[in-house]
Design an enzyme around this catalytic site. Sequence first.
Site, PDB file in Angstrom:
ATOM      1  CG  HIS A 133      -0.376   0.146   2.493  1.00 33.32           C
ATOM      2  ND1 HIS A 133       0.138  -0.970   3.475  1.00 33.32           N
ATOM      3  CD2 HIS A 133      -0.031   1.256   3.068  1.00 33.32           C
ATOM      4  CE1 HIS A 133       0.625  -0.415   4.524  1.00 33.32           C
ATOM      5  NE2 HIS A 133       0.481   0.791   4.457  1.00 33.32           N
ATOM      6  CG  ASP A 188      -0.131  -4.192   2.739  1.00 33.94           C
ATOM      7  OD1 ASP A 188       0.377  -3.708   1.517  1.00 33.94           O
ATOM      8  OD2 ASP A 188      -0.341  -3.716   3.698  1.00 33.94           O
ATOM      9  N   GLY A 191       3.508   5.581   9.431  1.00 36.47           N
ATOM     10  CA  GLY A 191       4.706   5.839   8.931  1.00 36.47           C
ATOM     11  C   GLY A 191       5.500   4.585   9.178  1.00 36.47           C
ATOM     12  CB  SER A 222       3.091   1.188   6.409  1.00 39.61           C
ATOM     13  OG  SER A 222       1.773   1.134   6.923  1.00 39.61           O
ATOM     14  CB  SER A 271      -0.098  -5.049   6.863  1.00 37.63           C
ATOM     15  OG  SER A 271      -1.034  -4.609   5.981  1.00 37.63           O
TER      16      SER A 271
END
Length: 397
Positions: free
Chosen positions: A241, A269, A349, A351, A366
């Site tokens: 993403h 993801d 942030g 991720s 994720s």
Amino acid sequence: MRRKPVVRAGLSALLVLGALSGAGGAFSTAAAASGADAPAAKPAAAPAPSATLVRALGRDLGLTADQARERLGQEAAAMRLEPKAKRAAGTSYGGSWFDTGSGKLVVGVTSAERAASVRATGATTRIVEHSADALDAAKARLDARARKQAAPAGVSSWSTDPRAGAVVVRVRQGSEDDAAVRAFLREAKRSASVPVTVEQAPAQAPTTFAAGTVGGDPYYTGNVRCSIGFSVQGGFVTAGHCGQAGGSVSGWDGSYIGNFQGSSFPGNDYAYVSVGSGWWTVPVVLGWGTVPDQLVRGSAEAPIGASICRSGSTTHWHCGTVLAKNETVNYSQGAVYQMTKTSVCAEGGDSGGSFISGDQAQGVTSGGWGNCSSGGETWYQPVNEILSVYGLRLHTA
């Protein structure tokens, strides 16, 4: 604001290093092999854990230093044992988990005859009614329905639970009486050949942890800031993403790193970013001063119940335990399948960042709910799947 170059100069290699190596948490995981059916990288003998790592684990799990060291050793043994115990169980395999009370790997088996073979490997056994294949098949039917028609927003996630021998559907608090939720649960129970149980989830919906551009973070794509996951030969893996295939990626200093070579979200993801232009990869996960930077030696999968830590550019280093596997997360953008849920907190942030257990890469961050002030839960995409999909080789020490 961005940290001064004199500070970041010492970190630039570490961010690429560590973000590119693995450890503690980010969205998406990959396999330690170049082919779809290749086995994960075998764990190598690891040195004794550092005092700071022991303290971090103790802080987040409420363990003494001796308990943390003992648990890390037990979990490493369980990770090495799990593939052998699963082979011994054969078709009667009902899933496995780490029991914190005994410090042993527990393997569910549907056959008493097979139980003896599993115990011979050193694992503890429990007779269960349903095999892991049966649980996975029941969950797959829910996944298939979600692919045709989005699950209602009041349904947070669903997963298999080998300990309960059931598929667990988690419903957001306050949505229990929603007509669409009730219809989803009726259909789930009607079509399943195994028990379907319902658990209450927080009212807050699960969200991904990307963030708008702010200074001092590992990488940017457009106006999004994310965290590097693990180094692979030629690049790194991270969350899907965070960017689309072809998108340009820049580092903490604004310089060009490479491009997204592949990306998948929702459904999955995960993403793969190439590295060049003076940036390089190393098998390290950044400890952010909380613990020493962690070497990555393989990608053996940690069992349910094992401790796990996450490294991310916003909240840095945090630890918790593996709560569930093969969980479908119902994000607003669409469902993401085959995720692993943890009790580790995360924030925007983080991720794409590393999840690591001991010295074994687990996956990339994720999304989740909550934060690192009040607590929460976070999902990661297992790293071995990412490696398998893109034919990548994990960079290991």
